[in-house]
Design a protein around this motif. Structure first.
Motif, short mmCIF file in Angstrom:
data_model
loop_
_atom_site.label_atom_id
_atom_site.label_comp_id
_atom_site.label_asym_id
_atom_site.label_seq_id
_atom_site.Cartn_x
_atom_site.Cartn_y
_atom_site.Cartn_z
N HIS A 152 0.82 -1.21 0.00
CA HIS A 152 0.00 0.00 0.00
C HIS A 152 0.86 1.27 0.00
O HIS A 152 0.63 2.17 -0.81
N LEU A 153 1.81 1.34 0.91
CA LEU A 153 2.62 2.56 1.00
C LEU A 153 3.44 2.78 -0.27
O LEU A 153 3.63 3.92 -0.70
N SER A 154 3.90 1.69 -0.89
CA SER A 154 4.67 1.81 -2.13
C SER A 154 3.79 2.25 -3.30
O SER A 154 4.12 3.20 -4.00
N SER A 155 2.67 1.56 -3.49
CA SER A 155 1.85 1.82 -4.67
C SER A 155 0.97 3.07 -4.54
O SER A 155 0.77 3.78 -5.52
N SER A 156 0.47 3.35 -3.37
CA SER A 156 -0.47 4.47 -3.21
C SER A 156 0.17 5.76 -2.73
O SER A 156 -0.41 6.83 -2.89
N HIS A 157 1.34 5.68 -2.11
CA HIS A 157 1.96 6.88 -1.53
C HIS A 157 3.39 7.13 -1.99
O HIS A 157 3.99 8.12 -1.58
N GLY A 158 3.95 6.24 -2.79
CA GLY A 158 5.29 6.44 -3.34
C GLY A 158 6.42 6.24 -2.35
O GLY A 158 7.52 6.75 -2.56
N PHE A 159 6.19 5.49 -1.29
CA PHE A 159 7.22 5.24 -0.28
C PHE A 159 8.11 4.08 -0.70
O PHE A 159 7.67 3.16 -1.37
N ALA A 160 9.37 4.15 -0.29
CA ALA A 160 10.28 3.01 -0.35
C ALA A 160 10.28 2.41 1.05
O ALA A 160 10.41 3.13 2.04
N CYS A 161 10.11 1.10 1.13
CA CYS A 161 9.93 0.46 2.44
C CYS A 161 10.98 -0.61 2.70
O CYS A 161 11.39 -1.32 1.79
N LEU A 162 11.37 -0.70 3.96
CA LEU A 162 12.22 -1.78 4.44
C LEU A 162 11.51 -2.45 5.61
O LEU A 162 11.06 -1.77 6.54
N GLU A 163 11.42 -3.77 5.55
CA GLU A 163 10.91 -4.53 6.68
C GLU A 163 12.07 -4.89 7.60
O GLU A 163 13.21 -5.02 7.16
N GLU A 164 11.77 -5.03 8.89
CA GLU A 164 12.78 -5.43 9.87
C GLU A 164 14.02 -4.53 9.79
O GLU A 164 15.15 -4.99 9.69
N PHE A 165 13.78 -3.23 9.84
CA PHE A 165 14.86 -2.24 9.75
C PHE A 165 15.19 -1.72 11.14
O PHE A 165 14.29 -1.42 11.94
N SER A 166 16.48 -1.59 11.41
CA SER A 166 16.95 -1.10 12.72
C SER A 166 17.40 0.35 12.58
O SER A 166 18.47 0.61 12.03
N PRO A 167 16.61 1.31 13.10
CA PRO A 167 17.03 2.71 13.01
C PRO A 167 18.21 3.03 13.93
O PRO A 167 18.97 3.95 13.67
N THR A 168 18.35 2.25 15.00
CA THR A 168 19.44 2.42 15.95
C THR A 168 19.59 1.12 16.73
O THR A 168 18.68 0.27 16.73
N ARG A 169 20.69 0.99 17.39
CA ARG A 169 20.95 -0.24 18.17
C ARG A 169 19.82 -0.47 19.18
O ARG A 169 19.40 0.43 19.89
N GLY A 170 19.33 -1.71 19.21
CA GLY A 170 18.31 -2.08 20.18
C GLY A 170 16.88 -1.94 19.71
O GLY A 170 15.96 -2.35 20.41
N LEU A 171 16.67 -1.36 18.53
CA LEU A 171 15.32 -1.21 17.98
C LEU A 171 15.26 -1.87 16.61
O LEU A 171 16.21 -1.80 15.84
N ARG A 172 14.12 -2.49 16.30
CA ARG A 172 13.92 -3.04 14.97
C ARG A 172 12.46 -2.85 14.58
O ARG A 172 11.57 -3.43 15.20
N THR A 173 12.23 -2.01 13.59
CA THR A 173 10.87 -1.72 13.15
C THR A 173 10.35 -2.85 12.27
O THR A 173 11.12 -3.52 11.59
N ASP A 174 9.05 -3.05 12.26
CA ASP A 174 8.45 -4.01 11.33
C ASP A 174 8.52 -3.45 9.92
O ASP A 174 8.90 -4.14 8.99
N VAL A 175 8.13 -2.17 9.77
CA VAL A 175 8.23 -1.49 8.47
C VAL A 175 8.72 -0.07 8.72
O VAL A 175 8.17 0.65 9.55
N CYS A 176 9.76 0.32 7.99
CA CYS A 176 10.20 1.70 7.96
C CYS A 176 10.00 2.18 6.53
O CYS A 176 10.44 1.50 5.59
N ALA A 177 9.32 3.29 6.36
CA ALA A 177 8.97 3.78 5.03
C ALA A 177 9.54 5.18 4.83
O ALA A 177 9.34 6.07 5.65
N LEU A 178 10.25 5.35 3.73
CA LEU A 178 10.85 6.62 3.36
C LEU A 178 10.05 7.21 2.20
O LEU A 178 9.95 6.60 1.14
N GLY A 179 9.45 8.39 2.44
CA GLY A 179 8.56 8.99 1.46
C GLY A 179 9.26 9.81 0.40
O GLY A 179 10.45 10.11 0.51
N PRO A 180 8.51 10.20 -0.62
CA PRO A 180 9.08 10.96 -1.74
C PRO A 180 9.65 12.32 -1.35
O PRO A 180 10.50 12.86 -2.05
#
Length: 161
Positions: free
Chosen positions: A32-60
């Motif tokens: 949805h975020l890719s096709s409808s909002h133009g986001f690039a997404c990564l699953e299981e992404f760690s923004p910093t040590r000790g955290l891991r997101t299910d989905v991190c989405a970077l918008g246009p």
């Protein structure tokens, strides 16, 4: 949105069947975020040590959304780290299916209803813009992670160290 057990042409039944419920939610969110909002997404992404997101989405426009996928009440109640993600995104969402008890989800966060094929933003998340330096560091980490994953996917037998 499709039903989780109704496979569509081209869907890999074995792969979908092996996914955990939260992974199926993440798949629909990414679609949805890719096709409808133009986001690039990564699953299981760690923004910093000790955290891991299910989905991190970077918008246009460089905006960053974090989406945590919760498949049950117990899954939600066992998540003690979610507030740590707030400083690593501009908007924070929960992704759940239609049967999830939404009254459990905190005010001030967004809700995405999802299944394995698609999603819909049910309640928009408020925007809390990250500081520029943090955005730059996170965007660079996101790009490096995406490039590394692509390299490993193309050459799975190789390791950088």
């Amino acid at each position: 949105m499709g039903q989780l057990l109704d496979l569509r042409p081209g869907d890999d039944a074995e792969r979908l069947g092996a996914m955990q419920p939260g992974q199926r939610l993440a798949r629909g969110v990414v679609r949805h975020l890719s096709s409808s909002h133009g986001f690039a997404c990564l699953e299981e992404f760690s923004p910093t040590r000790g955290l891991r997101t299910d989905v991190c989405a970077l918008g246009p426009k460089g905006e960053v959304w974090v989406v945590e996928c919760k498949s049950s009440r117990a899954d939600f109640q066992s998540d003690g780290k979610w507030q740590g993600y707030l400083e690593w995104c501009d908007r924070y969402f929960w992704a759940v299916d239609g049967a999830f008890p939404q009254e459990l989800l905190p005010d001030g966060t967004g809700i995405i209803l999802a299944d394995a094929w698609d999603a819909v933003i049910h309640r928009p998340a408020p925007e809390e813009r990250m500081a520029g330096a943090r955005r730059k560091a996170l965007t660079q980490r996101f790009a490096r992670c995406a490039a590394q994953r692509l390299s490993y996917a193309r050459d799975p037998g190789w390791s950088a160290g």
